[in-house]
Scaffold this active site. Sequence first.
Site, PDB file in Angstrom:
ATOM      1  N   ARG A 159       0.838  -1.220   0.000  1.00  0.00           N
ATOM      2  CA  ARG A 159       0.000   0.000   0.000  1.00  0.00           C
ATOM      3  C   ARG A 159       0.868   1.263   0.000  1.00  0.00           C
ATOM      4  O   ARG A 159       0.526   2.259   0.652  1.00  0.00           O
ATOM      5  CB  ARG A 159      -0.942   0.042   1.208  1.00  0.00           C
ATOM      6  N   SER A 210     -10.367  -1.547   4.189  1.00  0.00           N
ATOM      7  CA  SER A 210      -9.510  -1.891   5.326  1.00  0.00           C
ATOM      8  C   SER A 210      -9.030  -0.605   5.988  1.00  0.00           C
ATOM      9  O   SER A 210      -8.450   0.243   5.323  1.00  0.00           O
ATOM     10  CB  SER A 210      -8.280  -2.669   4.862  1.00  0.00           C
ATOM     11  N   GLU A 221      -4.324   2.281   7.524  1.00  0.00           N
ATOM     12  CA  GLU A 221      -4.052   2.169   6.100  1.00  0.00           C
ATOM     13  C   GLU A 221      -4.724   3.345   5.403  1.00  0.00           C
ATOM     14  O   GLU A 221      -4.248   3.863   4.395  1.00  0.00           O
ATOM     15  CB  GLU A 221      -4.648   0.838   5.633  1.00  0.00           C
TER      16      GLU A 221
HETATM   17  N1  EPU Z   1     -10.093 -12.725  10.137  1.00  0.00           N
HETATM   18  C1  EPU Z   1     -10.474 -12.929  11.459  1.00  0.00           C
HETATM   19  N2  EPU Z   1     -11.723 -12.537  11.843  1.00  0.00           N
HETATM   20  C2  EPU Z   1     -12.592 -11.990  10.968  1.00  0.00           C
HETATM   21  C3  EPU Z   1     -12.210 -11.784   9.622  1.00  0.00           C
HETATM   22  C4  EPU Z   1     -10.946 -12.174   9.235  1.00  0.00           C
HETATM   23  O1  EPU Z   1      -9.734 -13.435  12.278  1.00  0.00           O
HETATM   24  O2  EPU Z   1     -13.717 -11.671  11.384  1.00  0.00           O
HETATM   25  C5  EPU Z   1      -8.728 -13.139   9.736  1.00  0.00           C
HETATM   26  C6  EPU Z   1      -8.763 -14.508   9.099  1.00  0.00           C
HETATM   27  O3  EPU Z   1      -7.703 -15.258   9.593  1.00  0.00           O
HETATM   28  C7  EPU Z   1      -8.552 -14.213   7.632  1.00  0.00           C
HETATM   29  C8  EPU Z   1      -7.627 -13.033   7.736  1.00  0.00           C
HETATM   30  O4  EPU Z   1      -8.185 -12.269   8.818  1.00  0.00           O
HETATM   31  O5  EPU Z   1      -7.966 -15.312   7.009  1.00  0.00           O
HETATM   32  C9  EPU Z   1      -7.499 -12.198   6.508  1.00  0.00           C
HETATM   33  O6  EPU Z   1      -8.763 -11.711   6.100  1.00  0.00           O
HETATM   34  P1  EPU Z   1      -8.993 -11.349   4.561  1.00  0.00           P
HETATM   35  O7  EPU Z   1      -8.527 -12.428   3.710  1.00  0.00           O
HETATM   36  O8  EPU Z   1     -10.397 -10.867   4.434  1.00  0.00           O
HETATM   37  O9  EPU Z   1      -8.011 -10.172   4.213  1.00  0.00           O
HETATM   38  P2  EPU Z   1      -7.435  -8.973   5.062  1.00  0.00           P
HETATM   39  O10 EPU Z   1      -6.037  -9.284   5.438  1.00  0.00           O
HETATM   40  O11 EPU Z   1      -8.348  -8.613   6.110  1.00  0.00           O
HETATM   41  C10 EPU Z   1      -6.447  -7.777   2.948  1.00  0.00           C
HETATM   42  C11 EPU Z   1      -6.485  -6.407   2.342  1.00  0.00           C
HETATM   43  C12 EPU Z   1      -7.815  -6.176   1.648  1.00  0.00           C
HETATM   44  C13 EPU Z   1      -8.008  -7.237   0.595  1.00  0.00           C
HETATM   45  C14 EPU Z   1      -7.959  -8.603   1.276  1.00  0.00           C
HETATM   46  C15 EPU Z   1      -8.093  -9.759   0.326  1.00  0.00           C
HETATM   47  C16 EPU Z   1      -5.074  -5.059   3.800  1.00  0.00           C
HETATM   48  C17 EPU Z   1      -5.011  -3.993   4.819  1.00  0.00           C
HETATM   49  N3  EPU Z   1      -6.290  -5.421   3.394  1.00  0.00           N
HETATM   50  O12 EPU Z   1      -7.435  -7.807   3.963  1.00  0.00           O
HETATM   51  O13 EPU Z   1      -7.776  -4.918   1.033  1.00  0.00           O
HETATM   52  O14 EPU Z   1      -9.246  -7.068  -0.083  1.00  0.00           O
HETATM   53  O15 EPU Z   1      -6.698  -8.748   1.954  1.00  0.00           O
HETATM   54  O16 EPU Z   1      -6.906  -9.981  -0.340  1.00  0.00           O
HETATM   55  O17 EPU Z   1      -4.037  -5.543   3.352  1.00  0.00           O
HETATM   56  C18 EPU Z   1      -8.267  -2.604   1.371  1.00  0.00           C
HETATM   57  O18 EPU Z   1      -7.080  -2.383   1.185  1.00  0.00           O
HETATM   58  O19 EPU Z   1      -9.082  -1.665   1.628  1.00  0.00           O
HETATM   59  C19 EPU Z   1      -8.743  -3.967   1.314  1.00  0.00           C
HETATM   60  C20 EPU Z   1     -10.017  -4.279   1.521  1.00  0.00           C
END
Ligand code: EPU
Length: 337
Positions: free
Chosen positions: A163, A236, A333
């Site tokens: 990012r 995010s 972020e």
């Molecule tokens: N998780 C929990 N509890 C929850 C939800 C998620 O523990 O209620 C944990 C789970 O272990 C899950 C992990 O969080 O496996 C990751 O969740 P997710 O795959 O939804 O992705 P993220 O890390 O939360 C990142 C990006 C998103 C992008 C997703 C998918 C960042 C800050 N965010 O989110 O980007 O869509 O991966 O690749 O890196 C954005 O930048 O605005 C954004 C939405």
Amino acid sequence: MIRRWDNFDLGGRNTFRMRVCCACYIEYDTVEDLRSIEPCSLPQPLLCMGEGSNLLFTRDFPGTVLRSCINYMKYFDVGAHEVLLAAGSGVKWDALVAKTCADGLWGLENLSLIPGTVGAAAVQNIGAYGVEVKDVIAGVTCLDLQTRGKVAFKVGELRYGYRDSLFKDPAFKGRYVITGVLLRLSRVPRPRIGYGALKEVFGGCAPASPEAVRQEVIGIRRKKLPDPESIGSAGSFFKNPVVSALEFAQIASGYESVPHFLLDGGLVKIPAAWMIEQCGLKGARRGGAAVYENQPLVLINASGMATPEEILALEGEIIGAVRAKFGVELHPEVEHI
Ligand code: EPU
């Protein structure tokens, strides 16, 4: 053409729906329009904004918001397998993804349904489901507001990180305004379906088309993320923190399992969503602001009337709770203006 408004209400121009005003709001349709603007004559500072989907306005903005409406998309064939796509910075990101997928071109499908514009995508190095936009960007064209000259950057010059890019460096911020982005797409299948949720859906089978991947990504995102039409948010809110192997071992010793992703150099990325959930803050509501139930990494304008102060207070509470429980510092972020 240039359109200008003074004392402009930004409530409808930021996805968090913060009701703040800017001293001046300017939209421009072409690079020449942008070049004809005299930056020194405008209320300062200048802020380039796309759809305002990754911003939190913390108060009225005393300067000028510049909004690109440069809206072209043009393909260039490069050999039999590759296509370059030049797009104006004002094009809606997802309109671009939709078009390339409909045209059977691979490269952008994992980045479906991300709000914002093409220019903002290149600033932010947007990423989802194992792909970052830097993986497909060939170069970026800008107008240098200091010299009023056009500048072209190759992807290797843009210092892309998680990012992050050269455009976020305070030394360059407000100097280079992105006018266009050049993307490298493929006619031959290049599916990237190794990411958890996508891997499950396709179960190791090659997807038939980029459109097939796009539809799955849209399905996953709709389930997890708030619908921007009905709930204000900026996606995010926090970056996923990166810790050392030692810190990770300390955290992991207190739990049966901790979700994590291994990075180069022995570093470990831990989902901030998991940490926030462990702090008992999933779904927490404070006044008009809340932690989204389906994805606690997202803060929402739950009432539609949330104030910047309410969002900031919730942000502070989360950072404090994660620090106290895990000794880890969360960093937003979303850019605070
Ligand atoms: N998780 C929990 N509890 C929850 C939800 C998620 O523990 O209620 C944990 C789970 O272990 C899950 C992990 O969080 O496996 C990751 O969740 P997710 O795959 O939804 O992705 P993220 O890390 O939360 C990142 C990006 C998103 C992008 C997703 C998918 C960042 C800050 N965010 O989110 O980007 O869509 O991966 O690749 O890196 C954005 O930048 O605005 C954004 C939405």
